[in-house]
Design an enzyme around this catalytic site. Structure first.
Site, PDB file in Angstrom:
ATOM      1  N   GLU A 157       0.847  -1.201   0.000  1.00  0.00           N
ATOM      2  CA  GLU A 157       0.000   0.000   0.000  1.00  0.00           C
ATOM      3  C   GLU A 157       0.878   1.245   0.000  1.00  0.00           C
ATOM      4  OE1 GLU A 157      -0.160   2.148   2.698  1.00  0.00           O
ATOM      5  OE2 GLU A 157       0.940   0.987   4.190  1.00  0.00           O
ATOM      6  N   LEU A 159      -0.500   4.503   0.955  1.00  0.00           N
ATOM      7  CA  LEU A 159      -1.539   5.406   1.449  1.00  0.00           C
ATOM      8  C   LEU A 159      -0.928   6.456   2.370  1.00  0.00           C
ATOM      9  CD1 LEU A 159      -4.300   2.787   2.359  1.00  0.00           C
ATOM     10  CD2 LEU A 159      -3.875   3.921   0.162  1.00  0.00           C
ATOM     11  N   GLU A 161      -1.649   9.052   5.217  1.00  0.00           N
ATOM     12  CA  GLU A 161      -2.685   9.398   6.182  1.00  0.00           C
ATOM     13  C   GLU A 161      -3.098  10.853   5.957  1.00  0.00           C
ATOM     14  OE1 GLU A 161      -2.425   8.059  10.215  1.00  0.00           O
ATOM     15  OE2 GLU A 161      -0.838   6.640   9.714  1.00  0.00           O
ATOM     16  N   ASN A 217       9.508   4.530   0.864  1.00  0.00           N
ATOM     17  CA  ASN A 217       9.413   5.223   2.141  1.00  0.00           C
ATOM     18  C   ASN A 217      10.780   5.661   2.651  1.00  0.00           C
ATOM     19  OD1 ASN A 217       6.672   5.105   2.213  1.00  0.00           O
ATOM     20  ND2 ASN A 217       6.524   3.567   3.828  1.00  0.00           N
ATOM     21  N   PHE A 258       8.630  16.667  -0.449  1.00  0.00           N
ATOM     22  CA  PHE A 258       9.349  16.231   0.751  1.00  0.00           C
ATOM     23  C   PHE A 258      10.660  17.002   0.961  1.00  0.00           C
ATOM     24  CE2 PHE A 258       6.338  12.921   0.093  1.00  0.00           C
ATOM     25  CZ  PHE A 258       6.043  12.429   1.360  1.00  0.00           C
ATOM     26  N   ALA A 261      11.608  21.748   5.576  1.00  0.00           N
ATOM     27  CA  ALA A 261      12.293  21.575   6.856  1.00  0.00           C
ATOM     28  C   ALA A 261      11.282  21.619   7.989  1.00  0.00           C
ATOM     29  CB  ALA A 261      13.344  22.666   7.040  1.00  0.00           C
ATOM     30  N   CYS A 269       4.571   4.564   9.395  1.00  0.00           N
ATOM     31  CA  CYS A 269       5.305   3.996   8.257  1.00  0.00           C
ATOM     32  C   CYS A 269       6.783   4.352   8.236  1.00  0.00           C
ATOM     33  CB  CYS A 269       4.643   4.430   6.948  1.00  0.00           C
ATOM     34  SG  CYS A 269       3.014   3.723   6.694  1.00  0.00           S
ATOM     35  N   LYS A 272       9.217   3.070  11.122  1.00  0.00           N
ATOM     36  CA  LYS A 272       9.237   1.607  11.158  1.00  0.00           C
ATOM     37  C   LYS A 272       9.877   1.023   9.903  1.00  0.00           C
ATOM     38  CE  LYS A 272       5.255  -0.397  10.410  1.00  0.00           C
ATOM     39  NZ  LYS A 272       5.442  -1.191   9.160  1.00  0.00           N
ATOM     40  N   LYS A 330       0.862  14.330  11.660  1.00  0.00           N
ATOM     41  CA  LYS A 330       0.685  15.167  10.481  1.00  0.00           C
ATOM     42  C   LYS A 330      -0.762  15.627  10.461  1.00  0.00           C
ATOM     43  CE  LYS A 330       0.060  13.334   6.405  1.00  0.00           C
ATOM     44  NZ  LYS A 330       0.196  12.589   5.142  1.00  0.00           N
TER      45      LYS A 330
END
Length: 462
Positions: A157, A159, A161, A217, A258, A261, A269, A272, A330
């Site tokens: 996935e 996704l 959040e 990720n 991304f 700052a 996610c 981990k 977030k």
């Protein structure tokens, strides 16, 4: 098509609801009886934009069901999704016990069937490379014929959040990991309605699919930590990280995503998955040094605001009232897992501060962690009333354009420590705030009350 989703956590519930929205008959299974009863009564236990709307419609049209009975859920299922937690162990490796236990249980039920119908079992959970092989071994060891009675597929996935429903219904890409033509055909047919806008369905080998999720990720987390390092250098050399970000983002090889700052990443996610990939690499005899640095930088960055507050008050936070805006990791979610705000609150409490927090959605999930160790405000201005500092940890929309005159009136000390760079530093200084952000210059606050009042009238919303 009849679909079963094992696990009703974030991924499982969003996936099941969105498959039902596309007309499939979906049964979601969980061992938590209380949670299943709650879902069966129409109560969604997580906050995610648009999820309630699709959830209610799917239930009203009898396409979304919940049960604790695995056998019931498997009766008609053609595709079985594992959407189970894979929490990090003490060494950072992913805990696969839930996935492997589910595989055991599913295998037992399939064996009990007189003539097992072909099923596709799909790892939707984020799992280390090679997990699909282990799940397949469980089925083979029980005597199930791989390729005829069951195939195991990886379908990671992607996704976010706060926009998970939109991400599921309109994915950038769908990744299907399998060497089975039969399984690939079923999965492609399942996902075709989701990619009518032309985005790709990528069919790759299973191990590559598992790696794609971790690689994506980890790369995004690396960009975040890199920009936070750039921001820390900017503060020392007198540069402005916002201008640096703008300058590098126009390079088409880099792009704008991304590069903001702040006080680091959190959630279920990134921390981990980066840990798990670093650990898996070490198990294979490779030292993935960049990932270790990404995690180290993030750990340091998530303490920045607490350390700034401590420095401002010369190390004495005992009994000082500190307001925190933003408790979720977030905006757009009530998820507080690995939230920078919680790292900051921990530090403040250790130093004896009296913390009051406010968040549009994450009050209750924060209360589960801190209980009555902190106070909880009903509104953003109530939170700052009498506080000696305001710390901004999450960039919710309502925090972007507040009535700063009211904020200053409520604060005992006009100190704002902004971990998300929401406001213009020069304007904040004109309004009399001691304002510090991440990687941007700070200006001496105006002290003339008449000038401050004029600036507040002119620039009350920076």
């Amino acid at each position: 098509m009849d679909i079963t989703v094992i696990g009703t956590g974030y991924v499982g519930l969003v996936s099941g609801t969105c498959f039902a929205e596309m007309g499939h008959d979906v049964t979601c299974i969980d061992i938590d009886e209380e949670k299943v009863a709650q879902l069966s009564n129409g109560e969604v236990p997580i906050y995610e934009p648009d999820l309630n709307r699709y959830f209610e419609r799917a239930r009203a049209e009898d396409r979304l069901h919940f049960t604790t009975d695995l056998a019931e859920g498997l009766t008609d299922a053609k595709i079985v999704f594992f959407a189970l937690p894979t929490p990090p162990g003490e060494d950072g490796s992913a805990d696969l016990s839930y996935v492997l236990e589910a595989a055991d249980d599913v295998a037992d039920l399939l064996i009990e069937a007189d003539a097992p119908e072909y099923r596709v079992v799909v790892n939707k959970s984020t799992v280390p490379v090679g997990t699909g092989d282990r799940v397949e071994e469980v089925f083979a060891d029980r005597g199930l014929e791989i390729g005829r009675e069951v195939d195991v597929v990886s379908n990671p996935e992607f996704l976010r959040e706060g926009s998970a429903v939109e991400d599921f219904l309109k994915p950038d890409r769908v990744v299907i990991g399998t060497e089975s033509d039969q399984a690939a055909e079923k999965m492609e047919r399942l996902y075709e309605p989701f990619v009518r806008q032309g985005n790709p369905i990528l069919v790759v080998d299973r191990r590559s699919a598992e790696m794609i999720k971790y690689a994506a990720n980890s790369l995004l987390a690396t960009r975040i930590s890199f920009m936070n390092e750039i921001a820390n250098v900017c503060e020392r050399v007198g540069a402005n990280v916002d201008k640096v970000r703008l300058g590098i983002s126009k390079d088409h090889r880099i792009g704008p995503h991304f590069l903001y700052a702040g006080i680091g990443f959190g959630g279920s996610c990134f921390p981990k998955d980066v840990q798990a990939l670093a650990r898996k690499s070490r198990e294979e005899g490779y030292d993935f040094q960049i990932l270790d640095s990404v995690l180290d930088v993030n750990d340091q960055q998530r303490r920045r605001l607490a350390e700034q507050a401590e420095d401002y008050f010369d190390g004495d936070l005992e009994g000082r009232r500190i307001a925190v805006w933003g408790l979720s990791f977030k905006p757009g979610t009530d998820d507080t897992r690995e939230a920078p705000s919680h790292i900051i609150i921990d530090h403040l409490l250790e130093k004896g501060a009296d913390v009051v927090g406010y968040d549009p959605e994450a009050i209750e999930t924060t209360r589960e962690t801190f209980g009555d160790q902190i106070a909880y405000a009903d509104g953003m201005y109530e939170a700052v009333d009498g506080a000696e500092s305001l710390l901004i940890c999450t960039e919710w929309h309502e925090f972007r354009r507040p009535d700063l005159g009211a904020v200053r009136d409520h604060l005992e000390t006009p100190l704002v420590l902004d971990g998300r760079n929401l406001y213009d530093p020069a304007r904040m200084a004109e309004m009399g705030f001691e304002y510090h952000s991440i990687g941007r210059p700070s200006y001496a606050p105006e002290t003339n009350q008449e000038a401050i009042e004029e600036a507040i009238v002119e620039n009350g919303q920076p």
